[in-house]
Design a protein around this motif. Structure first.
Motif, PDB file in Angstrom:
ATOM      1  N   GLU A 232      48.151  38.413  32.894  1.00  0.00           N
ATOM      2  CA  GLU A 232      47.153  39.370  33.364  1.00  0.00           C
ATOM      3  C   GLU A 232      46.165  38.694  34.297  1.00  0.00           C
ATOM      4  OE1 GLU A 232      44.432  40.792  30.334  1.00  0.00           O
ATOM      5  OE2 GLU A 232      44.922  39.085  29.041  1.00  0.00           O
ATOM      6  N   TYR A 233      45.591  39.495  35.154  1.00  0.00           N
ATOM      7  CA  TYR A 233      44.559  39.052  36.085  1.00  0.00           C
ATOM      8  C   TYR A 233      43.203  39.250  35.420  1.00  0.00           C
ATOM      9  CZ  TYR A 233      41.287  39.539  39.986  1.00  0.00           C
ATOM     10  OH  TYR A 233      40.209  39.444  40.824  1.00  0.00           O
ATOM     11  N   LYS A 234      42.369  38.214  35.424  1.00  0.00           N
ATOM     12  CA  LYS A 234      41.096  38.246  34.694  1.00  0.00           C
ATOM     13  C   LYS A 234      39.905  38.160  35.646  1.00  0.00           C
ATOM     14  CE  LYS A 234      43.167  36.225  30.550  1.00  0.00           C
ATOM     15  NZ  LYS A 234      43.156  35.094  29.591  1.00  0.00           N
ATOM     16  N   ASN A 235      40.001  38.863  36.758  1.00  0.00           N
ATOM     17  CA  ASN A 235      38.906  38.985  37.719  1.00  0.00           C
ATOM     18  C   ASN A 235      38.537  37.669  38.388  1.00  0.00           C
ATOM     19  OD1 ASN A 235      38.461  41.826  37.317  1.00  0.00           O
ATOM     20  ND2 ASN A 235      37.506  41.315  35.362  1.00  0.00           N
ATOM     21  N   GLN A 236      39.506  36.770  38.530  1.00  0.00           N
ATOM     22  CA  GLN A 236      39.252  35.554  39.289  1.00  0.00           C
ATOM     23  C   GLN A 236      39.127  35.883  40.778  1.00  0.00           C
ATOM     24  OE1 GLN A 236      41.903  35.965  37.147  1.00  0.00           O
ATOM     25  NE2 GLN A 236      42.260  34.107  35.964  1.00  0.00           N
ATOM     26  N   ARG A 237      38.484  34.988  41.517  1.00  0.00           N
ATOM     27  CA  ARG A 237      38.318  35.195  42.952  1.00  0.00           C
ATOM     28  C   ARG A 237      39.557  34.786  43.760  1.00  0.00           C
ATOM     29  NH1 ARG A 237      32.300  33.273  44.954  1.00  0.00           N
ATOM     30  NH2 ARG A 237      31.065  34.637  43.617  1.00  0.00           N
ATOM     31  N   ILE A 238      40.462  34.055  43.128  1.00  0.00           N
ATOM     32  CA  ILE A 238      41.605  33.493  43.841  1.00  0.00           C
ATOM     33  C   ILE A 238      42.870  33.731  43.023  1.00  0.00           C
ATOM     34  CG2 ILE A 238      42.631  31.361  44.755  1.00  0.00           C
ATOM     35  CD1 ILE A 238      39.751  30.197  44.846  1.00  0.00           C
ATOM     36  N   ILE A 239      43.940  34.094  43.711  1.00  0.00           N
ATOM     37  CA  ILE A 239      45.272  34.087  43.110  1.00  0.00           C
ATOM     38  C   ILE A 239      46.046  32.949  43.748  1.00  0.00           C
ATOM     39  CG2 ILE A 239      47.467  35.314  42.854  1.00  0.00           C
ATOM     40  CD1 ILE A 239      45.912  37.924  42.868  1.00  0.00           C
ATOM     41  N   HIS A 240      46.645  32.105  42.911  1.00  0.00           N
ATOM     42  CA  HIS A 240      47.395  30.937  43.376  1.00  0.00           C
ATOM     43  C   HIS A 240      48.871  31.174  43.051  1.00  0.00           C
ATOM     44  CE1 HIS A 240      47.511  26.217  43.472  1.00  0.00           C
ATOM     45  NE2 HIS A 240      48.285  26.781  44.367  1.00  0.00           N
ATOM     46  N   ASN A 241      49.683  31.249  44.084  1.00  0.00           N
ATOM     47  CA  ASN A 241      51.105  31.510  43.882  1.00  0.00           C
ATOM     48  C   ASN A 241      51.812  30.219  43.476  1.00  0.00           C
ATOM     49  OD1 ASN A 241      53.528  32.964  43.850  1.00  0.00           O
ATOM     50  ND2 ASN A 241      54.009  32.319  45.931  1.00  0.00           N
ATOM     51  N   ALA A 242      51.483  29.752  42.287  1.00  0.00           N
ATOM     52  CA  ALA A 242      52.034  28.502  41.764  1.00  0.00           C
ATOM     53  C   ALA A 242      52.508  28.736  40.341  1.00  0.00           C
ATOM     54  CB  ALA A 242      50.984  27.397  41.805  1.00  0.00           C
TER      55      ALA A 242
END
Length: 290
Positions: A232-242
Protein backbone atom coordinates in the motif's frame (compact mmCIF):
# COMPACT_ATOMS: atom_id res chain seq x y z
CA UNK A 1 15.52 23.49 -4.75
CA UNK A 2 17.07 21.87 -7.78
CA UNK A 3 16.34 18.24 -8.56
CA UNK A 4 19.34 16.45 -10.03
CA UNK A 5 20.19 12.95 -11.16
CA UNK A 6 22.71 11.29 -13.44
CA UNK A 7 22.68 8.25 -15.68
CA UNK A 8 24.24 6.92 -18.91
CA UNK A 9 22.73 7.89 -22.26
CA UNK A 10 20.94 4.63 -22.92
CA UNK A 11 17.31 4.29 -23.88
CA UNK A 12 16.05 2.63 -20.72
CA UNK A 13 16.94 5.75 -18.76
CA UNK A 14 15.24 7.92 -21.37
CA UNK A 15 11.75 6.68 -20.61
CA UNK A 16 12.48 6.80 -16.87
CA UNK A 17 13.58 10.42 -17.25
CA UNK A 18 10.43 11.28 -19.19
CA UNK A 19 8.45 9.81 -16.30
CA UNK A 20 10.04 11.61 -13.36
CA UNK A 21 10.36 14.90 -15.29
CA UNK A 22 6.65 14.72 -16.10
CA UNK A 23 5.88 14.14 -12.41
CA UNK A 24 7.87 17.27 -11.47
CA UNK A 25 6.35 19.33 -14.26
CA UNK A 26 2.88 18.47 -12.97
CA UNK A 27 3.95 19.87 -9.60
CA UNK A 28 4.94 23.17 -11.21
CA UNK A 29 8.72 22.70 -11.02
CA UNK A 30 10.46 24.85 -13.63
CA UNK A 31 12.78 23.29 -16.24
CA UNK A 32 15.79 25.20 -14.86
CA UNK A 33 15.29 23.39 -11.56
CA UNK A 34 15.23 19.90 -13.10
CA UNK A 35 18.82 18.97 -13.97
CA UNK A 36 19.81 15.85 -15.87
CA UNK A 37 23.42 14.73 -16.15
CA UNK A 38 24.28 12.12 -18.76
CA UNK A 39 27.05 10.81 -20.98
CA UNK A 40 27.78 11.51 -24.63
CA UNK A 41 27.73 7.83 -25.56
CA UNK A 42 24.44 7.91 -27.49
CA UNK A 43 23.76 11.29 -29.07
CA UNK A 44 20.25 10.24 -30.08
CA UNK A 45 19.32 9.77 -26.42
CA UNK A 46 21.04 13.03 -25.51
CA UNK A 47 18.99 14.86 -28.16
CA UNK A 48 15.79 13.33 -26.80
CA UNK A 49 16.69 14.40 -23.27
CA UNK A 50 17.17 17.96 -24.49
CA UNK A 51 13.57 17.91 -25.71
CA UNK A 52 12.28 17.39 -22.17
CA UNK A 53 11.22 20.18 -19.84
CA UNK A 54 14.56 20.01 -18.06
CA UNK A 55 18.11 21.35 -18.10
CA UNK A 56 20.51 18.79 -19.55
CA UNK A 57 24.30 18.56 -19.34
CA UNK A 58 26.25 15.79 -21.07
CA UNK A 59 29.87 14.77 -20.58
CA UNK A 60 32.38 12.37 -22.07
CA UNK A 61 32.81 9.36 -19.82
CA UNK A 62 36.54 9.39 -19.16
CA UNK A 63 36.55 7.12 -16.14
CA UNK A 64 39.72 5.02 -16.14
CA UNK A 65 37.99 2.11 -14.42
CA UNK A 66 34.43 1.47 -15.65
CA UNK A 67 34.04 -1.96 -14.05
CA UNK A 68 31.93 -0.59 -11.22
CA UNK A 69 28.93 0.82 -13.06
CA UNK A 70 27.40 2.89 -10.17
CA UNK A 71 30.56 5.02 -10.02
CA UNK A 72 29.18 6.90 -13.02
CA UNK A 73 26.65 8.71 -10.82
CA UNK A 74 29.18 10.62 -8.64
CA UNK A 75 31.55 10.95 -11.61
CA UNK A 76 28.96 12.94 -13.56
CA UNK A 77 28.20 15.08 -10.50
CA UNK A 78 31.91 15.80 -10.21
CA UNK A 79 32.16 16.79 -13.88
CA UNK A 80 29.08 19.00 -13.60
CA UNK A 81 30.25 20.91 -10.52
CA UNK A 82 33.80 21.17 -11.83
CA UNK A 83 32.64 22.78 -15.08
CA UNK A 84 29.77 24.81 -13.56
CA UNK A 85 31.10 25.97 -10.16
CA UNK A 86 28.26 28.47 -9.69
CA UNK A 87 26.05 25.48 -8.83
CA UNK A 88 28.20 24.80 -5.78
CA UNK A 89 26.08 27.44 -4.02
CA UNK A 90 22.87 25.49 -4.69
CA UNK A 91 20.77 23.10 -2.62
CA UNK A 92 20.11 19.91 -4.56
CA UNK A 93 17.69 17.06 -4.20
CA UNK A 94 20.00 14.33 -5.50
CA UNK A 95 17.85 11.40 -6.56
CA UNK A 96 17.64 8.20 -8.56
CA UNK A 97 16.05 8.17 -12.00
CA UNK A 98 13.50 5.41 -11.30
CA UNK A 99 11.27 7.62 -9.15
CA UNK A 100 8.23 9.85 -9.39
CA UNK A 101 7.52 12.80 -7.15
CA UNK A 102 4.10 13.36 -5.62
CA UNK A 103 4.92 16.60 -3.75
CA UNK A 104 7.38 19.45 -4.17
CA UNK A 105 10.30 20.12 -1.88
CA UNK A 106 11.04 23.70 -0.75
CA UNK A 107 14.55 24.95 0.11
CA UNK A 108 13.45 26.83 3.20
CA UNK A 109 12.31 23.59 4.87
CA UNK A 110 15.93 22.39 5.11
CA UNK A 111 18.59 24.28 7.01
CA UNK A 112 22.28 24.84 7.55
CA UNK A 113 25.04 22.36 6.86
CA UNK A 114 22.76 19.32 7.13
CA UNK A 115 22.34 16.61 4.52
CA UNK A 116 18.88 15.09 4.70
CA UNK A 117 18.13 11.68 3.25
CA UNK A 118 15.82 8.71 2.93
CA UNK A 119 15.80 5.97 5.55
CA UNK A 120 18.17 3.23 4.40
CA UNK A 121 19.18 2.08 7.88
CA UNK A 122 18.20 -1.51 7.16
CA UNK A 123 20.98 -1.93 4.61
CA UNK A 124 23.37 0.94 5.38
CA UNK A 125 23.87 1.35 9.11
CA UNK A 126 26.42 -0.06 11.55
CA UNK A 127 24.01 -2.69 12.84
CA UNK A 128 23.52 -3.97 9.29
CA UNK A 129 27.26 -4.07 8.66
CA UNK A 130 27.90 -6.04 11.84
CA UNK A 131 25.23 -8.52 10.79
CA UNK A 132 27.06 -9.30 7.53
CA UNK A 133 29.33 -12.31 7.45
CA UNK A 134 33.03 -11.63 8.06
CA UNK A 135 32.61 -7.85 8.21
CA UNK A 136 34.67 -7.84 11.41
CA UNK A 137 37.57 -8.61 9.06
CA UNK A 138 36.73 -6.13 6.31
CA UNK A 139 35.04 -3.09 7.84
CA UNK A 140 38.23 -1.34 8.91
CA UNK A 141 39.62 -1.61 5.39
CA UNK A 142 36.48 0.06 4.02
CA UNK A 143 36.61 2.83 6.62
CA UNK A 144 40.27 3.50 5.87
CA UNK A 145 39.52 4.02 2.18
CA UNK A 146 37.09 6.86 2.97
CA UNK A 147 38.91 8.19 6.01
CA UNK A 148 36.23 7.80 8.67
CA UNK A 149 36.17 5.79 11.87
CA UNK A 150 34.04 3.03 13.29
CA UNK A 151 32.86 5.52 15.93
CA UNK A 152 31.69 7.86 13.13
CA UNK A 153 29.58 5.10 11.61
CA UNK A 154 28.15 4.09 14.99
CA UNK A 155 27.22 7.71 15.64
CA UNK A 156 24.91 7.84 12.59
CA UNK A 157 23.51 4.35 13.14
CA UNK A 158 19.94 5.71 13.19
CA UNK A 159 20.59 8.28 10.45
CA UNK A 160 22.22 6.11 7.80
CA UNK A 161 20.63 7.77 4.82
CA UNK A 162 20.69 6.89 1.14
CA UNK A 163 18.84 6.78 -2.19
CA UNK A 164 17.49 10.36 -2.20
CA UNK A 165 19.37 13.22 -0.53
CA UNK A 166 18.98 16.96 0.00
CA UNK A 167 22.52 18.38 -0.13
CA UNK A 168 23.37 22.03 0.57
CA UNK A 169 26.23 23.54 -1.41
CA UNK A 170 28.01 20.39 -2.65
CA UNK A 171 31.47 20.85 -4.13
CA UNK A 172 33.20 19.24 -7.06
CA UNK A 173 35.83 17.94 -4.64
CA UNK A 174 33.16 16.19 -2.55
CA UNK A 175 31.92 14.25 -5.56
CA UNK A 176 35.40 13.59 -6.91
CA UNK A 177 36.21 11.87 -3.62
CA UNK A 178 32.89 9.97 -3.60
CA UNK A 179 33.67 8.76 -7.11
CA UNK A 180 37.24 7.72 -6.27
CA UNK A 181 36.20 6.05 -3.03
CA UNK A 182 33.34 4.13 -4.66
CA UNK A 183 35.78 2.56 -7.13
CA UNK A 184 38.32 1.81 -4.41
CA UNK A 185 35.64 0.29 -2.16
CA UNK A 186 34.48 -1.92 -5.01
CA UNK A 187 37.98 -3.11 -5.79
CA UNK A 188 38.56 -3.82 -2.11
CA UNK A 189 35.34 -5.69 -1.32
CA UNK A 190 34.27 -7.35 -4.58
CA UNK A 191 36.14 -10.63 -4.00
CA UNK A 192 35.83 -10.77 -0.22
CA UNK A 193 33.96 -13.63 1.46
CA UNK A 194 30.92 -11.79 2.83
CA UNK A 195 27.20 -11.49 2.19
CA UNK A 196 27.48 -7.69 2.41
CA UNK A 197 25.59 -6.07 -0.50
CA UNK A 198 28.73 -5.19 -2.43
CA UNK A 199 27.00 -3.49 -5.35
CA UNK A 200 25.85 -0.60 -3.14
CA UNK A 201 29.31 0.59 -2.06
CA UNK A 202 28.71 3.84 -3.99
CA UNK A 203 26.00 4.59 -1.41
CA UNK A 204 28.48 3.97 1.42
CA UNK A 205 31.05 6.19 -0.29
CA UNK A 206 28.41 8.92 -0.49
CA UNK A 207 27.18 8.61 3.10
CA UNK A 208 30.59 8.29 4.70
CA UNK A 209 31.96 11.22 2.75
CA UNK A 210 29.23 13.40 4.18
CA UNK A 211 30.81 12.52 7.53
CA UNK A 212 34.32 13.14 6.16
CA UNK A 213 33.40 16.62 4.89
CA UNK A 214 31.76 17.66 8.14
CA UNK A 215 28.09 17.68 7.20
CA UNK A 216 25.45 16.96 9.76
CA UNK A 217 23.39 13.97 8.65
CA UNK A 218 19.70 13.58 9.32
CA UNK A 219 17.10 11.07 8.25
CA UNK A 220 14.04 12.92 6.92
CA UNK A 221 10.54 11.49 6.74
CA UNK A 222 9.95 13.96 3.89
CA UNK A 223 12.21 11.75 1.79
CA UNK A 224 10.51 8.51 2.70
CA UNK A 225 9.55 6.61 -0.42
CA UNK A 226 7.16 3.85 -1.32
CA UNK A 227 8.75 0.83 -2.97
CA UNK A 228 6.99 -0.65 -5.98
CA UNK A 229 6.72 -3.90 -4.05
CA UNK A 230 4.84 -2.30 -1.14
CA UNK A 231 1.29 -3.51 -0.58
CA UNK A 232 0.00 0.00 0.00
CA UNK A 233 0.93 3.62 -0.54
CA UNK A 234 1.26 5.53 2.75
CA UNK A 235 1.26 9.13 1.50
CA UNK A 236 4.99 9.30 0.85
CA UNK A 237 6.25 12.10 -1.39
CA UNK A 238 8.22 9.72 -3.61
CA UNK A 239 7.56 6.41 -5.32
CA UNK A 240 10.73 4.43 -6.06
CA UNK A 241 10.41 1.78 -8.74
CA UNK A 242 12.80 -0.56 -6.96
CA UNK A 243 12.56 -3.98 -5.41
CA UNK A 244 10.85 -5.63 -8.37
CA UNK A 245 12.83 -8.53 -9.80
CA UNK A 246 12.43 -10.59 -12.94
CA UNK A 247 9.61 -13.04 -12.39
CA UNK A 248 7.68 -10.84 -9.93
CA UNK A 249 4.21 -11.79 -11.08
CA UNK A 250 1.99 -8.90 -12.12
CA UNK A 251 4.47 -6.12 -11.25
CA UNK A 252 6.15 -3.64 -13.59
CA UNK A 253 9.77 -4.78 -13.94
CA UNK A 254 11.92 -2.07 -15.49
CA UNK A 255 14.56 -4.58 -16.55
CA UNK A 256 12.17 -5.89 -19.20
CA UNK A 257 12.12 -2.55 -21.02
CA UNK A 258 15.41 -1.53 -22.53
CA UNK A 259 13.27 0.59 -24.88
CA UNK A 260 10.10 2.50 -24.12
CA UNK A 261 7.35 0.19 -22.81
CA UNK A 262 4.23 -0.15 -24.92
CA UNK A 263 1.00 1.12 -23.49
CA UNK A 264 -0.32 -2.41 -23.02
CA UNK A 265 2.74 -3.19 -20.88
CA UNK A 266 1.56 -0.55 -18.43
CA UNK A 267 -1.94 -1.90 -17.86
CA UNK A 268 -1.16 -3.78 -14.67
CA UNK A 269 -3.36 -4.52 -11.71
CA UNK A 270 -1.20 -6.13 -9.06
CA UNK A 271 -2.73 -4.28 -6.13
CA UNK A 272 0.72 -3.01 -5.14
CA UNK A 273 2.43 0.38 -5.42
CA UNK A 274 3.89 -0.82 -8.72
CA UNK A 275 0.50 -0.05 -10.28
CA UNK A 276 0.86 3.63 -9.32
CA UNK A 277 4.32 3.86 -10.86
CA UNK A 278 3.08 2.24 -14.08
CA UNK A 279 0.25 4.80 -14.22
CA UNK A 280 2.80 7.63 -14.01
CA UNK A 281 4.81 6.07 -16.81
CA UNK A 282 1.67 5.76 -18.93
CA UNK A 283 0.68 9.39 -18.41
CA UNK A 284 4.19 10.63 -19.15
CA UNK A 285 4.61 8.59 -22.33
CA UNK A 286 1.08 8.46 -23.71
CA UNK A 287 -0.94 11.28 -22.14
CA UNK A 288 -3.68 11.64 -19.54
CA UNK A 289 -6.45 10.15 -21.65
CA UNK A 290 -4.86 6.71 -21.99
Amino acid sequence: MRYITSFPSIERFLWEAKTYVDSLKRLGVKPKNIIILTTNDDYRVVRELHRLDATVFSFDDKRVNKDYIPSLKPYLMYQFLLTHPNYELTTFLYHDSDVVFLERFIDNDYFGNTVYGSDTNSYMNYDYLMGCSNMDKYLQGMLDIVGVTEADVKRINDDSIGAQYIIPRPTAYLFRKIYDDSVDLWEYIKDKDTNFQKWVVEMFATLWNFIYFGYEIKLSNDLAFAWSTDNEYKNQRIIHNAGVVDGSEGLFFKGNFMTQPKIEDLNINSGKVSDMYADYVKRALYGDDK
